[in-house]
Design an enzyme around this catalytic site. Sequence first.
Site, mmCIF file in Angstrom:
data_model
loop_
_atom_site.group_PDB
_atom_site.id
_atom_site.type_symbol
_atom_site.label_atom_id
_atom_site.label_comp_id
_atom_site.label_asym_id
_atom_site.label_seq_id
_atom_site.Cartn_x
_atom_site.Cartn_y
_atom_site.Cartn_z
ATOM 1 N N ASN A 10 16.166 45.437 37.646
ATOM 2 C CA ASN A 10 14.891 45.890 38.173
ATOM 3 C C ASN A 10 14.576 47.336 37.754
ATOM 4 O O ASN A 10 15.175 48.291 38.248
ATOM 5 C CB ASN A 10 14.961 45.777 39.705
ATOM 6 C CG ASN A 10 13.642 46.074 40.373
ATOM 7 O OD1 ASN A 10 12.881 46.911 39.921
ATOM 8 N ND2 ASN A 10 13.380 45.375 41.467
ATOM 9 N N LYS A 13 13.580 49.833 40.580
ATOM 10 C CA LYS A 13 14.708 50.374 41.355
ATOM 11 C C LYS A 13 15.417 51.468 40.570
ATOM 12 O O LYS A 13 15.795 52.501 41.123
ATOM 13 C CB LYS A 13 15.735 49.265 41.623
ATOM 14 C CG LYS A 13 15.373 48.310 42.719
ATOM 15 C CD LYS A 13 16.585 47.434 42.979
ATOM 16 C CE LYS A 13 16.351 46.442 44.061
ATOM 17 N NZ LYS A 13 17.546 45.650 44.360
ATOM 18 N N GLU A 37 25.226 37.123 41.806
ATOM 19 C CA GLU A 37 24.988 37.479 43.211
ATOM 20 C C GLU A 37 25.406 36.315 44.075
ATOM 21 O O GLU A 37 25.005 35.189 43.795
ATOM 22 C CB GLU A 37 23.489 37.743 43.408
ATOM 23 C CG GLU A 37 23.218 39.106 43.957
ATOM 24 C CD GLU A 37 21.765 39.352 44.316
ATOM 25 O OE1 GLU A 37 21.159 38.521 45.001
ATOM 26 O OE2 GLU A 37 21.256 40.396 43.898
ATOM 27 N N ASP A 66 21.229 46.326 46.890
ATOM 28 C CA ASP A 66 20.627 45.098 47.374
ATOM 29 C C ASP A 66 19.753 45.451 48.571
ATOM 30 O O ASP A 66 20.184 46.175 49.465
ATOM 31 C CB ASP A 66 21.720 44.103 47.777
ATOM 32 C CG ASP A 66 21.231 42.694 47.602
ATOM 33 O OD1 ASP A 66 20.680 42.374 46.533
ATOM 34 O OD2 ASP A 66 21.355 41.891 48.556
ATOM 35 N N ASP A 145 5.932 46.160 48.493
ATOM 36 C CA ASP A 145 5.288 47.459 48.764
ATOM 37 C C ASP A 145 3.873 47.332 49.344
ATOM 38 O O ASP A 145 3.516 48.090 50.254
ATOM 39 C CB ASP A 145 5.229 48.328 47.492
ATOM 40 C CG ASP A 145 6.561 49.000 47.171
ATOM 41 O OD1 ASP A 145 7.488 48.930 47.999
ATOM 42 O OD2 ASP A 145 6.681 49.598 46.086
ATOM 43 N N LYS A 166 6.663 57.579 48.474
ATOM 44 C CA LYS A 166 7.589 56.529 48.943
ATOM 45 C C LYS A 166 9.032 57.034 48.834
ATOM 46 O O LYS A 166 9.833 56.887 49.756
ATOM 47 C CB LYS A 166 7.405 55.259 48.104
ATOM 48 C CG LYS A 166 8.405 54.159 48.436
ATOM 49 C CD LYS A 166 8.337 52.983 47.481
ATOM 50 C CE LYS A 166 9.451 51.991 47.755
ATOM 51 N NZ LYS A 166 9.561 50.916 46.767
ATOM 52 N N HIS A 171 13.719 53.372 52.372
ATOM 53 C CA HIS A 171 15.049 52.831 52.671
ATOM 54 C C HIS A 171 16.023 53.178 51.538
ATOM 55 O O HIS A 171 17.163 53.520 51.760
ATOM 56 C CB HIS A 171 14.966 51.310 52.889
ATOM 57 C CG HIS A 171 14.233 50.571 51.813
ATOM 58 N ND1 HIS A 171 12.920 50.813 51.494
ATOM 59 C CD2 HIS A 171 14.628 49.593 50.960
ATOM 60 C CE1 HIS A 171 12.530 50.021 50.514
ATOM 61 N NE2 HIS A 171 13.550 49.273 50.158
HETATM 62 P P1 IMP Z 1 16.784 42.662 45.799
HETATM 63 O O1 IMP Z 1 17.515 41.392 46.045
HETATM 64 O O2 IMP Z 1 17.506 43.852 46.283
HETATM 65 O O3 IMP Z 1 16.345 42.854 44.379
HETATM 66 O O4 IMP Z 1 15.443 42.660 46.629
HETATM 67 C C1 IMP Z 1 15.024 41.607 47.420
HETATM 68 C C2 IMP Z 1 13.529 41.483 47.318
HETATM 69 O O5 IMP Z 1 12.944 42.580 47.990
HETATM 70 C C3 IMP Z 1 12.984 41.456 45.911
HETATM 71 O O6 IMP Z 1 11.983 40.472 45.815
HETATM 72 C C4 IMP Z 1 12.385 42.816 45.706
HETATM 73 O O7 IMP Z 1 11.213 42.741 44.916
HETATM 74 C C5 IMP Z 1 12.042 43.230 47.127
HETATM 75 N N1 IMP Z 1 12.256 44.668 47.281
HETATM 76 C C6 IMP Z 1 13.423 45.347 47.239
HETATM 77 N N2 IMP Z 1 13.231 46.651 47.405
HETATM 78 C C7 IMP Z 1 11.896 46.810 47.542
HETATM 79 C C8 IMP Z 1 11.078 47.960 47.710
HETATM 80 O O8 IMP Z 1 11.506 49.115 47.746
HETATM 81 N N3 IMP Z 1 9.765 47.704 47.831
HETATM 82 C C9 IMP Z 1 9.225 46.461 47.781
HETATM 83 N N4 IMP Z 1 9.934 45.375 47.608
HETATM 84 C C10 IMP Z 1 11.273 45.546 47.483
#
Ligand code: IMP
Length: 187
Positions: A10, A13, A37, A66, A145, A166, A171
């Site tokens: 990503n 990120k 994962e 994550d 977001d 942001k 988080h």
């Molecule tokens: P991941 O498994 O950590 O990649 O994230 C789980 C889901 O949450 C994914 O669909 C990401 O797009 C979403 N996500 C994670 N962090 C954020 C953020 O900071 N803003 C918006 N969506 C997020």
Amino acid sequence: MKKIFFATSNKNKYLEAKAILKSFNVNVEWLKGEYPEIQAENLEEIASFTAKWVAEKTKKAIFVEDAGLFIQALNGFPGPYSSYVYKTLGNQGILKLLEKEPNREAFFISVIAYCEPTSEPITFIGKVKGSIAYEARGDKGWGFDPIFIPAEGGGKTYAEMGPENKNKISHRRKSLEKFGAWLSKTR
Ligand code: IMP
């Protein structure tokens, strides 16, 4: 400046982590790829598994992250299933699930798992409380977001705030700050 690899597919990120850890004198390099994962109910368990796998494979000091969105009216759903739910239902699907639901409370969690090739992973957690908007708002974000309004964001969604604002309260900022402080003390 210390150099640490961030294993993620990503780009958003990666850019957030690079900007935030710079203030801790840490240079984040992108280890771009898809990594295994596990499916579990606990974000720490999921991140730790991947971190150990990548550190052993690459023989590098790496971290993974994550995240999950936990919605109170849905008993914490999608939580650890956030990625799958984003792909399948998307923001419009979440808004639909919450149609006519007055309880909009939610929180975002970010878990960093750091691992060196011969050690066990260490985790750092960041949590931000907030609520789910009634409609998607803002075009300066990604993922959830446009529908997440952090409690300390003046009523704006993350996507209305934009990355710079942001990153001051997110988080991910909170988990990375703990990680950065730990790195400065121990590495
Ligand atoms: P991941 O498994 O950590 O990649 O994230 C789980 C889901 O949450 C994914 O669909 C990401 O797009 C979403 N996500 C994670 N962090 C954020 C953020 O900071 N803003 C918006 N969506 C997020």
